[in-house]
Motif scaffolding. Sequence first.
Motif, PDB file in Angstrom:
ATOM      1  N   VAL B 179     -35.302  46.436 -37.281  1.00 47.29           N
ATOM      2  CA  VAL B 179     -33.912  45.885 -38.908  1.00 47.29           C
ATOM      3  C   VAL B 179     -34.619  44.775 -38.995  1.00 47.29           C
ATOM      4  O   VAL B 179     -35.017  43.302 -38.775  1.00 47.29           O
ATOM      5  N   LYS B 180     -34.008  44.081 -40.367  1.00 48.39           N
ATOM      6  CA  LYS B 180     -33.271  42.575 -40.755  1.00 48.39           C
ATOM      7  C   LYS B 180     -31.946  42.177 -40.246  1.00 48.39           C
ATOM      8  O   LYS B 180     -31.126  43.228 -40.889  1.00 48.39           O
ATOM      9  N   VAL B 181     -32.147  40.974 -39.617  1.00 50.53           N
ATOM     10  CA  VAL B 181     -30.902  40.643 -39.056  1.00 50.53           C
ATOM     11  C   VAL B 181     -30.333  39.184 -39.041  1.00 50.53           C
ATOM     12  O   VAL B 181     -30.687  39.004 -39.614  1.00 50.53           O
ATOM     13  N   VAL B 182     -28.808  38.794 -39.913  1.00 49.05           N
ATOM     14  CA  VAL B 182     -28.269  37.399 -40.047  1.00 49.05           C
ATOM     15  C   VAL B 182     -27.824  37.106 -38.802  1.00 49.05           C
ATOM     16  O   VAL B 182     -26.695  37.861 -38.276  1.00 49.05           O
ATOM     17  N   THR B 183     -27.646  36.231 -37.424  1.00 48.10           N
ATOM     18  CA  THR B 183     -27.519  35.439 -36.788  1.00 48.10           C
ATOM     19  C   THR B 183     -25.882  34.487 -37.710  1.00 48.10           C
ATOM     20  O   THR B 183     -25.837  34.148 -38.851  1.00 48.10           O
ATOM     21  N   ILE B 184     -25.120  34.414 -36.725  1.00 43.59           N
ATOM     22  CA  ILE B 184     -23.913  33.735 -36.350  1.00 43.59           C
ATOM     23  C   ILE B 184     -24.484  31.488 -37.128  1.00 43.59           C
ATOM     24  O   ILE B 184     -24.458  31.716 -37.561  1.00 43.59           O
ATOM     25  N   ASP B 185     -25.725  32.021 -37.229  1.00 44.87           N
ATOM     26  CA  ASP B 185     -26.345  30.510 -37.299  1.00 44.87           C
ATOM     27  C   ASP B 185     -27.085  30.753 -38.875  1.00 44.87           C
ATOM     28  O   ASP B 185     -27.616  29.436 -39.490  1.00 44.87           O
ATOM     29  N   GLY B 186     -27.137  31.883 -39.549  1.00 41.93           N
ATOM     30  CA  GLY B 186     -26.976  31.887 -40.736  1.00 41.93           C
ATOM     31  C   GLY B 186     -28.779  32.322 -41.068  1.00 41.93           C
ATOM     32  O   GLY B 186     -29.370  32.230 -41.707  1.00 41.93           O
ATOM     33  N   ASP B 187     -29.551  32.144 -39.364  1.00 37.29           N
ATOM     34  CA  ASP B 187     -30.703  33.184 -39.383  1.00 37.29           C
ATOM     35  C   ASP B 187     -31.188  34.118 -39.385  1.00 37.29           C
ATOM     36  O   ASP B 187     -30.555  35.026 -39.026  1.00 37.29           O
ATOM     37  N   LEU B 188     -32.307  34.407 -40.545  1.00 39.38           N
ATOM     38  CA  LEU B 188     -32.190  35.970 -41.372  1.00 39.38           C
ATOM     39  C   LEU B 188     -33.529  35.995 -39.928  1.00 39.38           C
ATOM     40  O   LEU B 188     -34.810  35.876 -40.108  1.00 39.38           O
ATOM     41  N   LEU B 189     -33.396  37.146 -39.439  1.00 38.92           N
ATOM     42  CA  LEU B 189     -34.378  37.275 -38.532  1.00 38.92           C
ATOM     43  C   LEU B 189     -34.879  39.080 -37.996  1.00 38.92           C
ATOM     44  O   LEU B 189     -33.973  39.823 -38.834  1.00 38.92           O
ATOM     45  N   THR B 190     -36.782  38.840 -38.265  1.00 34.52           N
ATOM     46  CA  THR B 190     -37.231  40.511 -38.470  1.00 34.52           C
ATOM     47  C   THR B 190     -37.469  41.025 -36.824  1.00 34.52           C
ATOM     48  O   THR B 190     -37.960  40.892 -36.276  1.00 34.52           O
TER      49      THR B 190
END
Lengths: 355, 496
Positions: B179-190
């Motif tokens: 999954v690719k997710v965006v954190t509350i900090d706006g970071d895009l993580l794979t």
Amino acid sequence: MTDQDLSSQLQQQVLHASAEKQKLEIRGGNSKSFYGRQQRPEAQLLEVGGHTGVINYQPAELVLTVRTGTPLSEINALLEANHQVLPFEPPAFGSDATLGGTLACGLSGPSRPYEGSARDHILGLQLLNGKGQVLRFGGEVMKNVAGYDTSRLMVGAFGTLGVLLEASMKVLPAAATQHTLVHETTESEALTQIDRLRSRYLPVTAWCYAEGRAFTRLSGSKQNVAAVCKTLGGETLARADVRWRELREHQLPFFNDPRPLWRLSLPSGTPPIDLSGRQLLDWGGCQRWLLSDADAPLIQSKCREAGGHAELFRDAGSIDVFQDLDASLIPLHQRIKASFDPDGLFNPGRISAEW
Amino acid sequence: MSLDNHVDPMDPALRARFIEALTPLLPVHCLYTEENQLRPFESDGLAVYRRRPSVVALPETVDQIQAILQICRDMKIPVVARGAGTGLSGGALPRPDGLTLGLSKFNKILHIDADNTLAVVQPGVRNLAISEAAAPHGLYYAPDPSSQIACSIGGNVAENAGGVHCLKYGLTVHNVVQVKVVTIDGDLLTIGGSSLDTPGFDLLALMHGSEGLLAVVVEVTVKLLPAPPVAKVLLAAFDDVQKAGDTVAEIIAAGIIPAGLEMMDNAAIVAADAFAKCGYPTDAQALFLCELDGSAEEVEEQMAQVIALVEAGGATQHRVAADETERSKLWKGRKSAFPAVGRISPDYYCMDGTIPRSKLAFVLNRMRELSEEYELEIANVFHAGDGNLHPLILFDASVEGQLAKTEEMGGKILELCVEVGGTITGEHGVGMEKINQMCVQFGRDEITQFHALKAAFDPDGLLNPGKAIPTLQRCAEFGALHVHGGEVPHPELERF
């Protein structure tokens, strides 16, 4: 089978360590100490191997709950008597291997691509966190979405998030029949062949390739396996279960080699990876064992280019286990670690030099 | 169970500044602030709970999501992510002081990789659309929640959705590789990858079922499976629920893992048959559908075993669907059980407990007692293979006090599931609906640990606050309510 509940003693030891800020090295059967970074020497041993016994096993429910110090060999024997198995075929790497250690290391055997991994089969856990609290997550039922999936988070965490006390595992019926076919072929052709099989409905439950021969294991009902064998052709391997066990336990002659042993984890469809040394392909080509003196950065970069990663499997010494952990995920890992183990008691240095 | 925690609307001045900050990021058609625009977002599939969101954003790019979340973090505004809004536990229930972040515009299938049996999709893609896109390659996506025609894959990840086939093919967590997710900090993580394992903690598993509290899913890579060449279904009817339950256990004990194993009680059978005209024996106390799939050889071999077990188990009748038409008809009855019950009752409330299968008869008997005590009818449908029970409580919301009575009885049923070693939710999630029962399922230390884990992702608690994991204070109050029937003495004390 021994039956001994050490959970309150273990809790006392963790509470004591927490008060004294003493680091702890969690040890079950000590069969997998070669895996991961070397622990920091100041850590005191926390022996969990004595915490043993089956708490609940009802074959018709497909669930087994044991204390985590229970030896894998005893679990396998109990399941075998009921024609069931741990579907992920966990490697033991020693007769004293425990279920707890297996889960902490997150290791799965040859069936992994077809039947799922250790984390796929965990249903629930009881653990001790770094505050000495006994916590229970998940349960003994197949479907459970209450709370975060903390049980699966523990699998492959090398004990750095907590001391595993009990685990409930999904078990499955053993296959009625298993049959292994052998094909003489080149590595490249073998990989093409397994890629073709992947999108067909076939009862493949293991596939490996070594030194000119591809081995395909088929499992299931007698009639079906016989029909598929006829379609796929090839020679039948005698005493195939021995070969798969020797592969799983790294007892094949291939592994008698002084060179460093690397585990390459790669996406399906990855063509042969050109590196000096010898390779054995497992997991349908998704896990490749490499014996090589090649430089670590070269091995790692070749795997990264292919969309996978490499880890030095045995005696990594001071090299991080999660060598290729994406930099963007490191702070999150540190915060998760701190949420379970705020004082950094458990297995310091096992995953990372810093924690 | 009830929506008793009042949330004040967003402060008007803050709302004006928030809208001002969002406006340059989003085209006009992606930002809803007017009452008539906000109304459709008031509830999800659990329509008895309604709240109006302060603002709705329907972004079209991942960059927009990143920017929106950064703004929410900076301005401390709660965010409720929403997929197709089909969830049954109020997980996407809006916050009057917050933003509803709709992912419906992320509705593209990005790539079907037939050779490697993977599909890369955006989170708003419907579950069934994945299987439809994979079908020309002879592949499909296995998890099939009942709402699969409408529910989105992003929501499936958030809830770890199950379905009829999960005993054999697993839940969403077993069928998603990245999954690719965006954190509350706006970071895009794979998180995860196309190899079979990735370095680090198993964050991929952690994302599943996290109900939008940890991060926002913006892309999903799922595993596709080759479609089995043959699927056959058997219907077996019994004059006693216990006999049906015992026969299910015998089938599993014989080493057979059916692709689907669905049981219904008499109330559900009668309703489904009246609705779907599927030919169910309406005098049966219980029936199950047992579907076997695989090659022709294995299906034939296993079906013979199942028939022998069904006969030995005392079935009053059984039959194997002769062809695809009859098979679809038998399944239609089961799959339309919910709307069928909806037709015989003004309202129904769907529960989602999981129990050890061996406790089925005990649980059904206790539910019968509860039904008499509360004077509310129950129809039961049951994923019998994996112990996931969906009691449907029939009620009439227009009758004063019936909803409250229904919710109270539903809570008792969930607690019963916990009592026999099961869980309060198998596949629908906790959301808003079962937040109080979390205090029965878990103790103070576990709940504290859950909050600590959330804080590792979202230290200010802005992602879907108030859902899934109760506060300790809420548990204390709920515990007191339980014991003292409405009175809350000494609310300052924690009780667990």
